[in-house]
Design an enzyme around this catalytic site. Structure first.
Site, PDB file in Angstrom:
ATOM      1  N   TRP A   1      -3.378 -26.258  35.261  1.00  0.00           N
ATOM      2  CA  TRP A   1      -2.890 -25.454  34.154  1.00  0.00           C
ATOM      3  C   TRP A   1      -4.017 -25.153  33.167  1.00  0.00           C
ATOM      4  O   TRP A   1      -4.224 -25.887  32.213  1.00  0.00           O
ATOM      5  CB  TRP A   1      -1.796 -26.203  33.383  1.00  0.00           C
ATOM      6  CG  TRP A   1      -0.598 -26.553  34.189  1.00  0.00           C
ATOM      7  CD1 TRP A   1       0.435 -25.731  34.490  1.00  0.00           C
ATOM      8  CD2 TRP A   1      -0.280 -27.833  34.765  1.00  0.00           C
ATOM      9  NE1 TRP A   1       1.375 -26.421  35.228  1.00  0.00           N
ATOM     10  CE2 TRP A   1       0.961 -27.699  35.409  1.00  0.00           C
ATOM     11  CE3 TRP A   1      -0.937 -29.080  34.810  1.00  0.00           C
ATOM     12  CZ2 TRP A   1       1.570 -28.766  36.081  1.00  0.00           C
ATOM     13  CZ3 TRP A   1      -0.341 -30.137  35.462  1.00  0.00           C
ATOM     14  CH2 TRP A   1       0.910 -29.962  36.108  1.00  0.00           C
TER      15      TRP A   1
ATOM     16  N   HIS B   1       3.497 -24.622  30.304  1.00  0.00           N
ATOM     17  CA  HIS B   1       4.792 -24.793  30.961  1.00  0.00           C
ATOM     18  C   HIS B   1       5.811 -25.224  29.902  1.00  0.00           C
ATOM     19  O   HIS B   1       5.437 -25.503  28.751  1.00  0.00           O
ATOM     20  CB  HIS B   1       4.724 -25.795  32.117  1.00  0.00           C
ATOM     21  CG  HIS B   1       4.022 -27.091  31.801  1.00  0.00           C
ATOM     22  ND1 HIS B   1       3.781 -28.064  32.729  1.00  0.00           N
ATOM     23  CD2 HIS B   1       3.517 -27.590  30.639  1.00  0.00           C
ATOM     24  CE1 HIS B   1       3.162 -29.088  32.179  1.00  0.00           C
ATOM     25  NE2 HIS B   1       2.987 -28.822  30.915  1.00  0.00           N
TER      26      HIS B   1
ATOM     27  N   ARG C   1      -0.853 -18.773  30.880  1.00  0.00           N
ATOM     28  CA  ARG C   1      -1.900 -19.319  31.748  1.00  0.00           C
ATOM     29  C   ARG C   1      -3.146 -18.463  31.619  1.00  0.00           C
ATOM     30  O   ARG C   1      -3.057 -17.231  31.573  1.00  0.00           O
ATOM     31  CB  ARG C   1      -1.466 -19.311  33.224  1.00  0.00           C
ATOM     32  CG  ARG C   1      -0.189 -20.070  33.524  1.00  0.00           C
ATOM     33  CD  ARG C   1      -0.426 -21.534  33.790  1.00  0.00           C
ATOM     34  NE  ARG C   1       0.847 -22.279  33.802  1.00  0.00           N
ATOM     35  CZ  ARG C   1       1.520 -22.616  34.899  1.00  0.00           C
ATOM     36  NH1 ARG C   1       1.044 -22.273  36.079  1.00  0.00           N
ATOM     37  NH2 ARG C   1       2.653 -23.288  34.825  1.00  0.00           N
TER      38      ARG C   1
ATOM     39  N   GLN D   1       9.719 -19.659  31.992  1.00  0.00           N
ATOM     40  CA  GLN D   1      10.207 -20.790  32.777  1.00  0.00           C
ATOM     41  C   GLN D   1      11.509 -21.292  32.168  1.00  0.00           C
ATOM     42  O   GLN D   1      11.811 -21.022  30.999  1.00  0.00           O
ATOM     43  CB  GLN D   1       9.205 -21.957  32.754  1.00  0.00           C
ATOM     44  CG  GLN D   1       7.958 -21.725  33.589  1.00  0.00           C
ATOM     45  CD  GLN D   1       7.090 -22.974  33.658  1.00  0.00           C
ATOM     46  OE1 GLN D   1       7.165 -23.860  32.812  1.00  0.00           O
ATOM     47  NE2 GLN D   1       6.239 -23.037  34.684  1.00  0.00           N
TER      48      GLN D   1
ATOM     49  N   VAL E   1       6.315 -36.566  37.180  1.00  0.00           N
ATOM     50  CA  VAL E   1       7.461 -37.013  37.982  1.00  0.00           C
ATOM     51  C   VAL E   1       6.971 -37.891  39.138  1.00  0.00           C
ATOM     52  O   VAL E   1       5.840 -37.774  39.588  1.00  0.00           O
ATOM     53  CB  VAL E   1       8.276 -35.818  38.556  1.00  0.00           C
ATOM     54  CG1 VAL E   1       9.132 -35.178  37.473  1.00  0.00           C
ATOM     55  CG2 VAL E   1       7.372 -34.794  39.215  1.00  0.00           C
TER      56      VAL E   1
ATOM     57  N   ALA F   1      13.899 -34.067  36.509  1.00  0.00           N
ATOM     58  CA  ALA F   1      13.439 -32.889  35.760  1.00  0.00           C
ATOM     59  C   ALA F   1      13.139 -31.792  36.764  1.00  0.00           C
ATOM     60  O   ALA F   1      12.908 -32.058  37.945  1.00  0.00           O
ATOM     61  CB  ALA F   1      12.190 -33.229  34.958  1.00  0.00           C
TER      62      ALA F   1
HETATM   63  N1  DAH Z   1       5.804 -27.706  34.819  1.00  0.00           N
HETATM   64  C1  DAH Z   1       5.570 -27.407  36.212  1.00  0.00           C
HETATM   65  C2  DAH Z   1       4.692 -26.171  36.307  1.00  0.00           C
HETATM   66  O1  DAH Z   1       4.662 -25.393  35.421  1.00  0.00           O
HETATM   67  C3  DAH Z   1       6.874 -27.187  36.945  1.00  0.00           C
HETATM   68  C4  DAH Z   1       7.641 -28.443  37.090  1.00  0.00           C
HETATM   69  C5  DAH Z   1       7.485 -29.209  38.221  1.00  0.00           C
HETATM   70  C6  DAH Z   1       8.507 -28.866  36.097  1.00  0.00           C
HETATM   71  C7  DAH Z   1       8.182 -30.393  38.375  1.00  0.00           C
HETATM   72  C8  DAH Z   1       9.225 -30.039  36.248  1.00  0.00           C
HETATM   73  C9  DAH Z   1       9.047 -30.799  37.403  1.00  0.00           C
HETATM   74  O2  DAH Z   1      10.077 -30.498  35.325  1.00  0.00           O
HETATM   75  O3  DAH Z   1       9.778 -31.960  37.547  1.00  0.00           O
HETATM   76  O4  DAH Z   1       4.029 -26.007  37.310  1.00  0.00           O
END
Ligand code: DAH
Length: 344
Positions: free
Chosen positions: A156, A175, A201, A215, A258, A311
């Site tokens: 990111w 995100h 981004r 998102q 996670v 999540a």
């Molecule tokens: N934040 C991640 C992204 O932008 C996406 C994401 C992946 C969010 C796994 C989550 C998760 O809550 O459990 O690539």
């Protein structure tokens, strides 16, 4: 003098009949009845007449004056009516004309899909929350188990906001995941929220990459929340968005916040899962998800031995792209009405 009066009267009435607008009428009034008007001038000479003639001439003069004044009044009345009629004519409204269609706006495809996503989770008991676009490094990275200089930060890259006091610490969120932490800091379990928002981004844009997009973050934390809950909730969502007959697939993926992390895919709704141009191998990836990392829980003061949660993060344009067969993500921000008008 009596002849002169008669002659003035005849001429005046003839002139008045010829006056064809308000200006001409006023000129007429000045010419005959004004201070230096013809009739006034004659009247002034009355005093010079021998006393015996005065009553008769005076009477006649008065008669002429009254006649002219009456004629003028009648004329002004006609003019008043003509003016009124003209004004009414000018303001006339044709009530039989069809109305003008106001040009109605319509919802942007991103907004439309966003609403569908939120509605779907709201029906499963998730509340909607929001957080800031301009974010601290702490929430965007640190609190999500992405320490400084950790290679995971390469996933990111973003835009930084210049700040004197805390250089390098304020950024545009990459995100919506920081809101997991923001929500948990404010409430005790059980937690069930979805957080929509714009993310950023630092990216070279192309058909599949934009530097801004939307998102929806999801978070559920309570006692005894397991991977089965994650699968159940996300499968229900996928079937609501893409059709009841969708199969779902979860495969391991890595996200620092996670453990375990997964990527979720659905069987392609275009080919039914056999493989086509849209999906390639029969599967379409629609989101990342996982069980909230114990470090993230502990960081907000939730005891990971008591609470657990899942999540997920959904790319809104990605869902729209799949649903509507859109082939370039840049269309969402190009403001091209030919594209936007298709989403009635
Ligand atoms: N934040 C991640 C992204 O932008 C996406 C994401 C992946 C969010 C796994 C989550 C998760 O809550 O459990 O690539």
């Amino acid at each position: 003098m009596i002849d002169q009066l008669a002659e003035i009267k005849a001429r005046a009435l003839k002139d008045l009949a010829a006056a064809d607008d308000a200006e001409a009428t006023e000129a007429w009034r000045v010419a005959y009845l004004g201070k230096k008007g013809q009739l006034t001038t004659v009247l002034r000479q009355l005093g010079a007449l021998p006393p015996a003639e005065r009553p008769l001439v005076g009477q006649k003069a008065n008669e002429v004056k009254v006649a002219l004044e009456l004629a003028l009044a009648a004329r002004l009345e006609v003019e008043r009516r003509v003016a009124l009629r003209r004004a009414a004519e000018a303001e006339r409204v044709d009530v039989t004309l069809p109305g003008r269609q106001p040009s109605l706006g319509q919802v942007h495809p991103t907004t439309r899909v966003l609403k569908e996503v939120l509605d779907s989770f709201a029906a499963m008991g998730f509340q909607v929350a929001e957080g800031p676009d301009v974010e601290w490094d702490y929430y965007n990275f640190e609190a999500l188990n992405i320490p400084k200089d950790h290679p995971a930060r390469d996933m990111w890259d973003t835009f930084y906001v210049q700040s004197k006091g805390r250089p390098g610490e304020i950024l545009l969120r990459t995100h919506t995941s920081p809101n997991q932490v923001r929500v948990m800091e404010k409430v005790r379990p059980p937690v069930r929220v979805v957080v929509p928002g714009r993310v950023y981004r630092y990216e070279a844009t192309d058909a599949t990459h934009e530097s801004e997009f939307f998102q929806v973050e999801g978070l559920a934390v309570d006692k005894n929340v397991t991977m089965a809950d994650l699968k159940g909730v996300l499968s229900a969502f996928a079937r609501e968005m893409f059709g009841a007959e969708r199969k779902v697939r979860f495969r391991c993926d890595y996200f620092p916040f996670v453990e375990p992390g997964v990527e979720m895919a659905i069987s392609c709704f275009q080919c039914g899962g056999v493989g086509c141009r849209l999906c390639g191998n029969g599967w379409l990836e629609i989101m990342g998800a996982g069980m909230v990392h114990p470090k993230v829980l502990a960081g907000v003061g939730y005891d990971p031995s008591v609470y657990s949660g899942f999540a997920f993060g959904i790319g809104v344009e990605r869902i729209a792209i799949l649903k509507y067969g859109i082939d370039d993500i840049r269309l969402f921000y190009a403001n091209d009405l030919r594209f936007l008008r298709q989403f009635k």
